[in-house]
Design a protein around this motif. Structure first.
Motif, PDB file in Angstrom:
ATOM      1  N   TRP A   2       0.976  -1.120   0.011  1.00 25.70           N
ATOM      2  CA  TRP A   2       0.124   0.048   0.077  1.00 25.70           C
ATOM      3  C   TRP A   2       0.895   1.356  -0.315  1.00 25.70           C
ATOM      4  O   TRP A   2       1.881   1.320   0.857  1.00 25.70           O
ATOM      5  N   THR A   3       0.639   2.199  -0.691  1.00 25.76           N
ATOM      6  CA  THR A   3       1.526   3.502  -0.899  1.00 25.76           C
ATOM      7  C   THR A   3       0.389   4.492  -0.476  1.00 25.76           C
ATOM      8  O   THR A   3      -0.481   4.597  -1.267  1.00 25.76           O
ATOM      9  N   PHE A   4       1.071   5.540   0.355  1.00 26.82           N
ATOM     10  CA  PHE A   4       0.222   6.534   0.809  1.00 26.82           C
ATOM     11  C   PHE A   4       0.667   7.665   0.521  1.00 26.82           C
ATOM     12  O   PHE A   4       2.150   7.581   0.761  1.00 26.82           O
ATOM     13  N   ALA A   5       0.182   8.812   0.206  1.00 29.82           N
ATOM     14  CA  ALA A   5       0.712  10.230  -0.059  1.00 29.82           C
ATOM     15  C   ALA A   5       0.411  11.095   1.264  1.00 29.82           C
ATOM     16  O   ALA A   5      -0.861  11.070   1.461  1.00 29.82           O
ATOM     17  N   GLY A   6       1.393  11.819   1.841  1.00 23.52           N
ATOM     18  CA  GLY A   6       1.115  12.669   2.743  1.00 23.52           C
ATOM     19  C   GLY A   6       2.389  12.871   3.412  1.00 23.52           C
ATOM     20  O   GLY A   6       3.356  12.288   3.277  1.00 23.52           O
ATOM     21  N   ASP A   7       2.325  13.911   4.752  1.00 17.10           N
ATOM     22  CA  ASP A   7       3.599  14.072   5.366  1.00 17.10           C
ATOM     23  C   ASP A   7       3.953  12.785   6.010  1.00 17.10           C
ATOM     24  O   ASP A   7       3.101  12.299   6.874  1.00 17.10           O
ATOM     25  N   PRO A   8       5.188  11.991   5.971  1.00 16.91           N
ATOM     26  CA  PRO A   8       5.443  10.951   6.484  1.00 16.91           C
ATOM     27  C   PRO A   8       5.403  10.737   7.759  1.00 16.91           C
ATOM     28  O   PRO A   8       5.235   9.672   8.411  1.00 16.91           O
ATOM     29  N   ALA A   9       5.932  11.973   8.685  1.00 16.46           N
ATOM     30  CA  ALA A   9       5.900  11.934  10.289  1.00 16.46           C
ATOM     31  C   ALA A   9       4.562  12.012  10.841  1.00 16.46           C
ATOM     32  O   ALA A   9       4.127  11.240  11.495  1.00 16.46           O
ATOM     33  N   GLU A  10       3.671  12.778  10.161  1.00 17.12           N
ATOM     34  CA  GLU A  10       2.310  12.806  10.455  1.00 17.12           C
ATOM     35  C   GLU A  10       1.566  11.294  10.345  1.00 17.12           C
ATOM     36  O   GLU A  10       0.812  10.958  11.317  1.00 17.12           O
ATOM     37  N   LEU A  11       1.796  10.956   8.927  1.00 18.43           N
ATOM     38  CA  LEU A  11       1.142   9.629   8.804  1.00 18.43           C
ATOM     39  C   LEU A  11       1.653   8.430   9.652  1.00 18.43           C
ATOM     40  O   LEU A  11       0.934   7.509  10.012  1.00 18.43           O
ATOM     41  N   ALA A  12       2.956   8.600   9.911  1.00 20.03           N
ATOM     42  CA  ALA A  12       3.678   7.527  10.798  1.00 20.03           C
ATOM     43  C   ALA A  12       3.133   7.680  12.304  1.00 20.03           C
ATOM     44  O   ALA A  12       2.792   6.369  12.917  1.00 20.03           O
ATOM     45  N   ARG A  13       2.548   8.930  12.748  1.00 18.24           N
ATOM     46  CA  ARG A  13       1.975   8.969  14.205  1.00 18.24           C
ATOM     47  C   ARG A  13       0.648   8.204  14.090  1.00 18.24           C
ATOM     48  O   ARG A  13       0.341   7.734  14.904  1.00 18.24           O
ATOM     49  N   ARG A  14       0.073   8.510  12.796  1.00 18.42           N
ATOM     50  CA  ARG A  14      -1.186   7.812  12.688  1.00 18.42           C
ATOM     51  C   ARG A  14      -1.416   6.577  12.594  1.00 18.42           C
ATOM     52  O   ARG A  14      -2.239   5.938  13.139  1.00 18.42           O
ATOM     53  N   TYR A  15      -0.308   5.970  11.827  1.00 18.88           N
ATOM     54  CA  TYR A  15      -0.357   4.620  11.769  1.00 18.88           C
ATOM     55  C   TYR A  15       0.177   4.124  13.138  1.00 18.88           C
ATOM     56  O   TYR A  15      -0.492   2.786  13.296  1.00 18.88           O
ATOM     57  N   ALA A  16       0.609   4.593  13.762  1.00 19.73           N
ATOM     58  CA  ALA A  16       0.910   4.072  15.510  1.00 19.73           C
ATOM     59  C   ALA A  16      -0.232   3.899  16.124  1.00 19.73           C
ATOM     60  O   ALA A  16      -0.498   2.794  16.498  1.00 19.73           O
ATOM     61  N   GLY A  17      -1.462   4.450  15.873  1.00 20.31           N
ATOM     62  CA  GLY A  17      -2.550   4.558  16.439  1.00 20.31           C
ATOM     63  C   GLY A  17      -3.134   3.325  15.666  1.00 20.31           C
ATOM     64  O   GLY A  17      -4.003   2.546  16.448  1.00 20.31           O
ATOM     65  N   LEU A  18      -3.216   3.441  14.566  1.00 16.39           N
ATOM     66  CA  LEU A  18      -3.911   2.210  13.598  1.00 16.39           C
ATOM     67  C   LEU A  18      -3.304   0.679  14.004  1.00 16.39           C
ATOM     68  O   LEU A  18      -4.149  -0.104  14.191  1.00 16.39           O
ATOM     69  N   ALA A  19      -2.135   0.820  14.288  1.00 13.73           N
ATOM     70  CA  ALA A  19      -1.518  -0.454  14.362  1.00 13.73           C
ATOM     71  C   ALA A  19      -1.903  -0.962  15.854  1.00 13.73           C
ATOM     72  O   ALA A  19      -1.738  -2.479  16.018  1.00 13.73           O
ATOM     73  N   THR A  20      -2.437  -0.375  16.718  1.00 14.38           N
ATOM     74  CA  THR A  20      -2.783  -0.733  18.078  1.00 14.38           C
ATOM     75  C   THR A  20      -4.169  -1.582  17.864  1.00 14.38           C
ATOM     76  O   THR A  20      -4.354  -2.355  18.581  1.00 14.38           O
ATOM     77  N   GLU A  21      -4.625  -1.292  16.618  1.00 17.37           N
ATOM     78  CA  GLU A  21      -5.902  -2.268  16.382  1.00 17.37           C
ATOM     79  C   GLU A  21      -5.893  -3.422  15.570  1.00 17.37           C
ATOM     80  O   GLU A  21      -6.878  -4.155  15.480  1.00 17.37           O
ATOM     81  N   LEU A  22      -4.646  -3.688  15.200  1.00 19.11           N
ATOM     82  CA  LEU A  22      -4.215  -4.825  14.334  1.00 19.11           C
ATOM     83  C   LEU A  22      -4.014  -6.018  15.160  1.00 19.11           C
ATOM     84  O   LEU A  22      -3.235  -6.004  16.180  1.00 19.11           O
ATOM     85  N   LEU A  33       7.130   1.135   5.840  1.00 21.04           N
ATOM     86  CA  LEU A  33       8.163   1.781   5.516  1.00 21.04           C
ATOM     87  C   LEU A  33       7.848   3.361   5.286  1.00 21.04           C
ATOM     88  O   LEU A  33       6.799   3.676   4.533  1.00 21.04           O
ATOM     89  N   LEU A  34       8.870   4.434   5.735  1.00 21.30           N
ATOM     90  CA  LEU A  34       8.709   5.716   5.352  1.00 21.30           C
ATOM     91  C   LEU A  34       9.425   6.290   4.176  1.00 21.30           C
ATOM     92  O   LEU A  34      10.714   6.182   4.377  1.00 21.30           O
ATOM     93  N   THR A  35       8.688   6.869   3.225  1.00 23.12           N
ATOM     94  CA  THR A  35       9.405   7.620   2.245  1.00 23.12           C
ATOM     95  C   THR A  35       9.178   8.905   2.160  1.00 23.12           C
ATOM     96  O   THR A  35       8.383   9.494   3.003  1.00 23.12           O
ATOM     97  N   PRO A  36       9.892   9.613   1.597  1.00 22.43           N
ATOM     98  CA  PRO A  36       9.747  11.148   1.525  1.00 22.43           C
ATOM     99  C   PRO A  36       8.541  11.653   1.100  1.00 22.43           C
ATOM    100  O   PRO A  36       7.694  12.639   1.413  1.00 22.43           O
ATOM    101  N   ALA A  37       7.655  10.718   0.169  1.00 20.82           N
ATOM    102  CA  ALA A  37       6.350  11.105  -0.137  1.00 20.82           C
ATOM    103  C   ALA A  37       5.059  10.765   0.624  1.00 20.82           C
ATOM    104  O   ALA A  37       4.166  10.900   0.469  1.00 20.82           O
ATOM    105  N   GLY A  38       5.481   9.586   1.641  1.00 17.73           N
ATOM    106  CA  GLY A  38       4.484   9.046   2.558  1.00 17.73           C
ATOM    107  C   GLY A  38       4.911   7.789   2.782  1.00 17.73           C
ATOM    108  O   GLY A  38       5.885   6.845   2.343  1.00 17.73           O
ATOM    109  N   PRO A  39       4.024   7.088   3.479  1.00 16.89           N
ATOM    110  CA  PRO A  39       4.212   5.658   4.149  1.00 16.89           C
ATOM    111  C   PRO A  39       4.035   4.591   2.926  1.00 16.89           C
ATOM    112  O   PRO A  39       3.280   4.861   2.224  1.00 16.89           O
TER     113      PRO A  39
END
Length: 96
Positions: A2-22, A33-39
């Motif tokens: 899955w490729t996502f576009a957006g601020d990598p740091a902000e989306l990484a923070r949001r992903y951390a919350g999502l991961a608690t539900e997995l 994986l964090l790329t300059p374009a997003g996770p």
């Protein structure tokens, strides 16, 4: 994959919350994986049918929505041929 576009740091923070539900038992091989374009998420599914069901179902959309993660820019499915983590092969029993 899955490729996502957006601020990598902000989306990484949001992903951390999502991961608690997995559920850990459902996570055979999962990478964020964090790329300059997003996770980029690498998340394996046991079959093509389970990938299609998950990726097109409401549960994945709702999970992303609860954590403010946008619609993926791209989502690709490929069979796992080999997987190594910390020197250990994890793909025993997976289709080649």
């Amino acid at each position: 994959i899955w490729t996502f576009a957006g601020d990598p740091a902000e989306l990484a923070r949001r992903y951390a919350g999502l991961a608690t539900e997995l559920p850990p038992e459902a996570m055979r091989l999962h990478l964020c994986l964090l790329t300059p374009a997003g996770p980029v998420l690498v998340d394996t599914c046991p079959s093509r049918d389970s990938f299609v069901s998950f990726s097109t179902g409401d549960a994945f959309r709702a999970l992303r929505g609860r954590h403010g993660i946008p619609e993926p820019v791209r989502g690709d499915d490929h069979p796992v041929h080999a997987a190594f983590v910390a020197g250990r092969r994890l793909d025993d029993g997976l289709p080649a």
